[in-house]
Motif scaffolding. Structure first.
Motif, short mmCIF file in Angstrom:
data_model
loop_
_atom_site.label_atom_id
_atom_site.label_comp_id
_atom_site.label_asym_id
_atom_site.label_seq_id
_atom_site.Cartn_x
_atom_site.Cartn_y
_atom_site.Cartn_z
N ARG A 20 0.62 -1.38 0.04
CA ARG A 20 -0.22 0.34 -0.17
C ARG A 20 0.66 1.35 -0.05
N LEU A 21 1.32 1.17 0.61
CA LEU A 21 2.50 2.54 1.11
C LEU A 21 3.28 2.85 0.33
N LEU A 22 3.51 2.06 -0.85
CA LEU A 22 4.54 2.03 -2.72
C LEU A 22 3.38 1.94 -3.84
N ARG A 23 2.57 1.57 -3.10
CA ARG A 23 1.08 2.22 -4.68
C ARG A 23 1.04 3.64 -3.88
N THR A 24 1.39 4.58 -3.69
CA THR A 24 1.32 5.68 -3.15
C THR A 24 1.95 6.27 -4.46
N GLY A 25 3.44 5.74 -4.30
CA GLY A 25 4.70 7.06 -4.93
C GLY A 25 5.49 6.14 -5.87
N PHE A 26 4.64 4.88 -6.29
CA PHE A 26 5.12 3.67 -7.85
C PHE A 26 4.42 3.00 -8.27
N PRO A 27 3.02 3.99 -8.83
CA PRO A 27 1.04 3.22 -9.79
C PRO A 27 2.18 2.66 -10.92
N ASP A 28 2.74 3.03 -10.97
CA ASP A 28 3.47 1.60 -12.18
C ASP A 28 4.17 0.40 -11.75
N LEU A 29 5.01 0.65 -10.78
CA LEU A 29 5.35 -0.78 -10.01
C LEU A 29 5.06 -1.73 -10.65
N GLU A 30 5.25 -3.06 -10.04
CA GLU A 30 4.98 -4.52 -10.88
C GLU A 30 5.27 -5.04 -8.97
N VAL A 31 3.95 -5.39 -8.13
CA VAL A 31 5.16 -5.82 -7.08
C VAL A 31 4.22 -7.74 -6.69
N GLU A 32 5.16 -7.85 -6.16
CA GLU A 32 4.51 -9.49 -6.15
C GLU A 32 4.37 -9.49 -4.08
N VAL A 116 13.40 2.99 -2.72
CA VAL A 116 13.11 1.55 -3.90
C VAL A 116 13.51 2.83 -4.91
N SER A 117 13.34 4.15 -4.34
CA SER A 117 13.47 5.11 -5.83
C SER A 117 14.79 4.73 -6.48
N ARG A 118 15.66 4.66 -4.85
CA ARG A 118 17.25 4.56 -5.35
C ARG A 118 17.41 3.02 -5.94
#
Length: 463
Positions: A20-32, A116-118
């Protein structure tokens, strides 16, 4: 490139919170998400994530061990470890083990997104570097390995793949097919390219000296050993050692070489202590090693140690369509070496070259082109130049028992044959016009007429 992230944590609720935290900053990132290291290993096989985010403390397998498995599969993978125990020792252990970064629980959103950005930026750079290196590798192979037939394209692809690893390589193929060039290309495209490349022509060194040349010797090891000598394995430290024609070494050297392959240790002749060596081994042979194993001339265990990765160089008869490219390349190189104006092959001469069997493969073709460059006086190589070189070669390779003509007589016969063929073609092209023939050949009209009279050729022969 699709950016993917794999999160591994045995607490499903915590992992869901990270997503959920990653969705706000990286909407196009595929997460498994995986909740066990075993499940994560399966996910790593199915996909190629850009970033691995794994908890350190988990049952069955900890994060450090999972990281080692993941990096062994993909050394460019960016790994971040999560730990509730944010000690300096844990951080140092993680970074030494290959982690790019680590985060401590509880995780703040800003810290997670910055990290994650780095990581994603690093992954992009690693991917681009890998892509550029692949392009450079293929460009280098296109320059050094001439040919574009399917078997040559497969060879170049194989070399590029093999160069990316550090395993022992066995290069097999007939004499003259470029095994040495393949071995040097493997080194040039590998991570060891800036370190030494040492080539050992095994059959050229007497057996009693080969052990000393390979492994070195200490002072006083044998008569004449006035000082210690560093062997070729040590000279190749950090680089690559090429064992050319490995099938011709004795059983004694095979046994000692097997120990080096097994333990990566060499013991100099006369020495008592073994020394660690770090050199990639590339061996080459034109011998049928399986047949030599059956006859007891080659150790089977050594064969399997050498035959980790295999490259087979194709004979020229399997890549006939490459002959025009090879011939043009060799002709250009020869003219440059001899500081001559550039020559070119006529279409008819090229067809003649393609129709020859070339049992000596590329090396035989290269030597033939060298002779053509020497004996062709003009800028265009024609079929009669090929016939002249063939006649010269046949004379040079005649059986020892054949009667040997005096030098002047043998030379005169060859020159007369060349002159006759040249003049006949010359008159044919000018339809018997002596003045035009003199102009084309660069000869004085009087000189050309003398040649015609000596050989019994008249202008009518060209009509």
């Amino acid at each position: 490139m699709n950016e993917r992230m794999l999160i591994v944590d045995d607490e499903p609720d915590f992992a869901a919170g990270l997503v959920r935290l990653l969705r706000t900053g990286f909407p196009d990132l595929e997460v498994e998400v995986c909740t066990s290291p075993r499940e994560a290993l399966g996910a790593l096989e199915r996909q190629e994530p850009s970033v691995l985010l794994t908890d350190l403390r988990m049952p069955e397998m900890d994060g450090l061990e999972l990281m080692q498995h993941a990096l062994g599969r993909d050394p460019n993978l960016t790994v971040v470890l999560l730990t509730a125990h944010g000690s300096i020792e844990t951080a140092v252990s993680a970074l030494k083990g290959g982690a790019y970064d680590f985060l401590t629980k509880p995780i703040k959103r800003d810290d997670l997104q910055r990290c994650v950005s780095r990581c994603l930026e690093r992954s992009r750079l690693m991917h681009e570097n890998s892509r550029l290196r692949s392009l450079m590798s293929r460009s280098e192979l296109q320059r050094t390995l001439i040919g574009d037939t399917p078997c040559m394209r497969r060879l170049k692809d194989t070399i590029a793949a093999v160069a990316a690893s550090d395993y022992t390589v066995l290069v097999r193929g007939e004499s003259g097919t470029g095994k040495e060039l393949v071995a040097s290309s493997i080194h040039a495209l590998s991570d060891r390219a800036k370190r030494p490349l040492v080539t050992v022509n095994c059959p050229a060194i007497p057996d009693q000296l080969l052990e000393s040349e390979l492994f070195g010797h200490v002072k006083g090891a044998f008569t004449g050993a006035e000082k210690a000598h560093k062997g070729m394995f040590q000279s190749a430290a950090g680089g690559t050692i090429v064992l050319d024609e490995i099938g011709d070494i004795s059983m004694n050297i095979q046994t000692k070489l097997l120990r080096v392959l097994q333990d990566r240790l060499v013991r100099p002749v006369g020495g008592t202590a073994s020394q660690k060596v770090d050199a990639r081994i590339v061996a080459s042979t034109n011998r049928p090693l399986e047949q030599k194993i059956r006859s007891g001339e080659f150790r089977e265990d050594l064969f399997y140690r050498l035959n980790v990765l295999t490259i087979v160089t194709p004979p020229l008869r399997e890549r006939v369509d490459d002959i025009p490219l090879l011939a043009d390349h060799f002709l250009g190189v020869c003219c440059e070496e001899m500081r001559l104006p550039q020559k070119r092959l006529s279409p008819e001469a090229t067809v003649c070259l393609c129709s020859r069997p070339w049992p000596g493969n590329v090396r035989e073709l290269q030597n033939f082109i060298r002779r053509l460059a020497v004996f062709c006086p003009g800028e265009l190589v024609e079929p009669y130049h090929l016939r002249f070189v063939e006649a010269q070669t046949e004379c040079a390779t005649c059986p020892d028992e054949a009667p040997l003509a005096p030098y002047k007589d043998a030379k005169s016969l060859i020159l007369d044959d060349f002159t006759r063929r040249y003049v006949e073609r010359l008159l044919e092209s000018t339809r018997g016009n002596i003045s035009e023939a003199a102009r084309l050949s660069g000869l004085e009209r009087v000189s050309l007429q003398k040649i015609l009279r000596r050989l019994g050729i008249g202008p009518a022969d060209g009509r």
